[in-house]
Design an enzyme around this catalytic site. Structure first.
Site, PDB file in Angstrom:
ATOM      1  N   LYS A 289       1.056  -1.319  -0.131  1.00 16.97           N
ATOM      2  CA  LYS A 289      -0.099  -0.460   0.063  1.00 16.97           C
ATOM      3  C   LYS A 289       1.021   1.059   0.145  1.00 16.97           C
ATOM      4  CE  LYS A 289      -4.538   1.400   1.791  1.00 16.97           C
ATOM      5  NZ  LYS A 289      -5.132   1.699   3.108  1.00 16.97           N
ATOM      6  N   GLU A 376     -19.701  -5.585   9.570  1.00 15.25           N
ATOM      7  CA  GLU A 376     -20.700  -4.443  10.769  1.00 15.25           C
ATOM      8  C   GLU A 376     -22.022  -5.539  11.221  1.00 15.25           C
ATOM      9  OE1 GLU A 376     -19.413  -4.017   7.554  1.00 15.25           O
ATOM     10  OE2 GLU A 376     -18.565  -2.022   7.819  1.00 15.25           O
ATOM     11  N   ARG A 404     -25.720  -1.416   6.424  1.00 19.24           N
ATOM     12  CA  ARG A 404     -25.328  -3.077   6.134  1.00 19.24           C
ATOM     13  C   ARG A 404     -25.498  -4.923   7.062  1.00 19.24           C
ATOM     14  NH1 ARG A 404     -20.297  -5.474   3.141  1.00 19.24           N
ATOM     15  NH2 ARG A 404     -21.268  -4.148   0.988  1.00 19.24           N
TER      16      ARG A 404
HETATM   17  C1  TPP Z   1     -19.275  -2.332   4.535  1.00 17.96           C
HETATM   18  C2  TPP Z   1     -17.717  -0.793   4.082  1.00 17.96           C
HETATM   19  N1  TPP Z   1     -17.734  -1.098   5.052  1.00 17.96           N
HETATM   20  C3  TPP Z   1     -16.340  -0.012   5.412  1.00 17.96           C
HETATM   21  C4  TPP Z   1     -15.764   0.684   4.454  1.00 17.96           C
HETATM   22  C5  TPP Z   1     -14.188   1.457   4.939  1.00 17.96           C
HETATM   23  N2  TPP Z   1     -13.426   1.483   4.043  1.00 17.96           N
HETATM   24  C6  TPP Z   1     -12.486   1.130   2.911  1.00 17.96           C
HETATM   25  S1  TPP Z   1     -11.573   1.008   2.351  1.00 17.96           S
HETATM   26  C7  TPP Z   1     -11.231  -0.042   3.955  1.00 17.96           C
HETATM   27  C8  TPP Z   1     -10.106  -1.667   3.551  1.00 17.96           C
HETATM   28  C9  TPP Z   1     -10.452  -1.688   3.103  1.00 17.96           C
HETATM   29  O1  TPP Z   1      -8.872  -2.322   2.709  1.00 17.96           O
HETATM   30  P1  TPP Z   1      -8.716  -3.360   0.820  1.00 17.96           P
HETATM   31  O2  TPP Z   1      -9.658  -4.128   0.638  1.00 17.96           O
HETATM   32  O3  TPP Z   1      -7.467  -4.510   1.786  1.00 17.96           O
HETATM   33  O4  TPP Z   1      -7.875  -2.322   0.789  1.00 17.96           O
HETATM   34  P2  TPP Z   1      -6.976  -1.403   1.115  1.00 17.96           P
HETATM   35  O5  TPP Z   1      -6.609   0.035   0.663  1.00 17.96           O
HETATM   36  O6  TPP Z   1      -5.567  -2.130   1.079  1.00 17.96           O
HETATM   37  O7  TPP Z   1      -5.789  -1.639  -1.525  1.00 17.96           O
HETATM   38  C10 TPP Z   1     -12.681   0.524   5.016  1.00 17.96           C
HETATM   39  C11 TPP Z   1     -12.519  -0.252   6.125  1.00 17.96           C
HETATM   40  C12 TPP Z   1     -15.977   0.200   2.907  1.00 17.96           C
HETATM   41  N3  TPP Z   1     -16.114   1.346   2.560  1.00 17.96           N
HETATM   42  N4  TPP Z   1     -17.201  -0.352   3.264  1.00 17.96           N
END
Ligand code: TPP
Ligand code: DXP
Ligand code: MG
Length: 647
Positions: A289, A376, A404
């Site tokens: 990242k 969630e 959710r």
């Molecule tokens: C249902 C939901 N919960 C929380 C989020 C907030 N959120 C956005 S990106 C993220 C982390 C995602 O991690 P990953 O899939 O590993 O992607 P990366 O940022 O590491 O590329 C979160 C928790 C969301 N977008 N949707």
């Protein structure tokens, strides 16, 4: 903004993936380097900011996917979609990237209406495998030869929905097997450091001789090898290793990896190989990242998203100006203070530690802090379980993400009348994240649930008092507050519970009791932070203003008293009109046979695009001028009084 003509000579020639696919493989490295630099440069110059680390981490993967798959015929379905700025650049939106997340600009997430290459609208995580499976099965049923590719992060993979999809996508349906590829983009990060057993499992897959050999082996096997030879030697190579049977194979997928997600020489032949294999394929790529930007690589939490312009040479520097506390900070401070007073308090976040203001609580009360991952539904029912045993859970969750877990809210918490406090941050419009993240519906979707209480504090101090009031309530409560700062009402350290279900008068109209003559005597009933624009409008209208504080239980006595002493009522909320607080007031009037005019102001029955919140609120008529205008249009010219009042 650096001019693309000179700074990005190769990138400026790419306006479609077809042009990308026409490039010789040897030029892809330069293209990826230019793409990464352009994304970083664009974001550094954007006043609204945007997602940074995840976009820098998917540059090579994006180039390779569009190089290998015949997009948009083959479908790429991104998960969450916050990592798709490189995808947008390569699919004809390079020159629009500076408008991303700006009002009228392109979205920060894939949107079907924005581009044919945005095959599925996302923003909430963990939907990509389900959607890609749907597209793969549709192709099968329609007899179309196309691939569907889901690109999902390791964080998004922690959501139950992702496993619901894996459980279904790896098997045939009526003898038909969808041809789909799941690409797990594993950067060992969510927004915060990842949590849960899956993360440990993925680490095991990446560690030890398996990954090391795969990494080396992949380089030797994959380079410049004819496809058939490639597949044979790759299979032989991996067979020779102690290849762990992965969970993904148990779900019916052919698992390949992990491979280096920044190495185009590994990515492209592997993707070509998997593209041509039928059925359910699973590629595990390892990325970093923030890749290519040292500050982001070193601190992927901080560099998950930029909030505005920054100098890449120095990175994000905290402004020295004493900023007003945000509602999130008010919550975080309250949580720590309340934890001191109430040893039964525990706090839960579904993967939003920083966004929900819980870093300090995590540091001070690690045993009472639970980050459950992007889960969630589990967060809510886990809280219910804690509450059954006499603990006092606080679930910190964005309004939009609570959607959710609606059944868990109803079935596991409210029906059992459990004392769970939901601190709903990002209530109302959220701005640059746009419609997918707007917290517009929680008043409507919570107030209709029996046993549920719904509190709408008007400012930072009220937020603290509302949280305290809610925490003391022996049943489920939501306290909702918007993204960012309020009017600047300093939170009083002393916590004073509100009289339960009671609003308060904040202004009395000077109009005499008219009932039929002169300007109408109007009462504005404000719910939440719109109290302040309502007070401004009331000065011009000489209207009364009530700070209602509770949507449920609604202060019916106050509503009836206002109805009987005014010519018309106006409700104001930063939530959807349909089913919202104004509807609650309408129900009370109807139940008591009162027919005085009622104007309900709030968010309209449409999705509201990304943009600057004050501008969006003004467009919705929810700033002071808009409130005044709506009231005048409905209840003026000055001397006329609403006809219904003459009855
Ligand atoms: C249902 C939901 N919960 C929380 C989020 C907030 N959120 C956005 S990106 C993220 C982390 C995602 O991690 P990953 O899939 O590993 O992607 P990366 O940022 O590491 O590329 C979160 C928790 C969301 N977008 N949707
Ligand atoms: C992509 C995603 O869902 C999160 O990164 C979200 O954008 C955070 O929103 P805030 O910036 O309001 O915390
Ligand atoms: Mg990740």
């Amino acid at each position: 903004m650096t001019d693309t003509a000179s700074s990005y000579p190769l990138l400026r020639t790419i306006n479609t993936p077809a042009q990308l696919r026409a490039l010789p493989r040897t030029q892809l490295r330069q293209l990826a380097d230019e793409l990464r630099a352009y994304v970083l440069d664009t974001l550094a110059n954007s006043k609204v900011g945007g997602h940074l680390g995840s976009n820098l981490g998917t540059v090579e993967l994006t180039v390779a996917l569009h190089y290998v798959f015949d997009t948009p015929h083959d479908r790429l379905v991104w998960d969450v979609g916050h990592q798709t700025y490189p995808h947008k650049v390569l699919t004809g939106r390079r020159d629009e990237l500076p408008t991303i997340r700006h009002f009228g600009g392109i979205s920060g997430f894939p949107r079907r209406e924005e581009s044919e290459y945005d095959t599925f609208g996302v923003g909430h995580s963990s939907t990509s495998i389900s959607a890609a499976h749907g597209m793969a099965m549709a192709a099968k049923l329609k007899g179309e030869a196309r691939k569907a590719v889901a690109i999902i992060g390791d964080g998004a993979m922690t959501a139950g929905m992702a496993f619901e999809a894996l459980n279904n996508a790896g098997i045939a349906h009526g003898g038909l097997m969808g041809d789909m590829l799941v690409v797990l983009n594993d950067n060992d990060m969510s927004i915060s450091p990842p949590v849960g057993a899956l993360n440990k499992y993925l680490a095991r897959l990446m560690s030890g001789k398996f990954y090391a050999k795969a990494r080396e082996g992949a380089k030797s096997v994959l380079r410049h090898t004819p496809l058939y030879e490639l597949a044979r030697r790759f299979e032989e190579h991996t067979k020779g290793m102690v290849v762990p049977g992965t969970i993904f194979e148990e779900f019916g997928f052919n698992y390949v990896g992990p491979i280096d997600g920044h190495d185009l020489d590994s990515l492209i032949p592997t993707l070509e190989n998997l593209r041509d294999r039928p059925g359910a394929q699973f590629l595990h790529v390892v990325t970093k990242k923030g890749a290519g930007y040292e500050l982001a690589e070193a601190d992927p939490v901080k560099y998950h998203a930029a909030s505005g312009k920054f100098d890449p040479a120095v990175g994000f520097v905290k402004s020295t100006a004493p900023a007003k506390p945000t509602f999130t900070q008010v919550f975080g401070n309250w949580l720590c203070d309340m934890a001191e007073l109430d040893p039964t308090l525990v706090a839960i976040t579904p993967a939003m530690r920083e966004g929900s203001g819980m870093v300090e609580f995590h540091q001070r009360y690690p045993s009472r802090y639970f980050d459950v991952g992007i889960a969630e539904q589990h967060a809510v029912t886990f809280a219910a379980g804690l509450a059954c045993e006499g603990l006092h859970p606080v679930v910190a969750i964005y309004s939009t993400f609570l959607q959710r877990a609606y059944d868990q809210l109803v079935h596991d918490v409210a029906l059992q009348n459990l004392p769970v406090l939901f601190a709903l941050d990002r209530a109302g419009l959220v701005g640059a994240d746009g419609a997918t993240h707007a917290g517009n519906y929680d008043i409507a979707y919570t107030r209709c649930i029996p046993n549920m209480a719904v509190l709408t504090p008007a400012d930072e101090n009220e937020c603290r008092q509302a949280l305290y009031t809610g925490q003391r309530h022996p049943g489920p409560v939501t306290v909702r507050y918007p993204r960012g700062a309020g009017v600047g009402a300093v939170p009083q350290s002393a916590m004073q519970a509100w009289p339960w279900g009671k609003g308060e008068m904040r202004r009395h109209s000077g109009q005499a009791q008219t009932r039929g003559q002169g300007p109408a005597r109007i009462a504005l009933l404000a719910f939440g932070t719109l109290l302040y624009p309502a007070l401004q409008a009331a000065e011009a209208l000489d209207a009364s203003v009530a700070n209602m504080r509770f949507v449920k239980p609604l202060d019916q006595a106050l509503v009836l008293e206002l109805a009987r002493s005014h010519d018309a009522l106006v409700t104001i909320e930063d939530g959807c009109i349909m089913g919202g607080a104004g509807s609650a007031v309408a129900e009370v009037l109807a139940a008591h046979g009162l027919t005085l005019p009622l104007l309900q102001l709030g968010l309209p029955d449409e999705f509201i695009e990304h943009g600057d919140v004050p501008k969006l609120m003004s467009l919705c008529g929810l700033d002071a001028a808009g409130i005044e205008r709506s009231v005048r249009e409905r209840y003026w010219p000055a001397t006329s009084v609403p006809s219904a009042v003459n009855q």
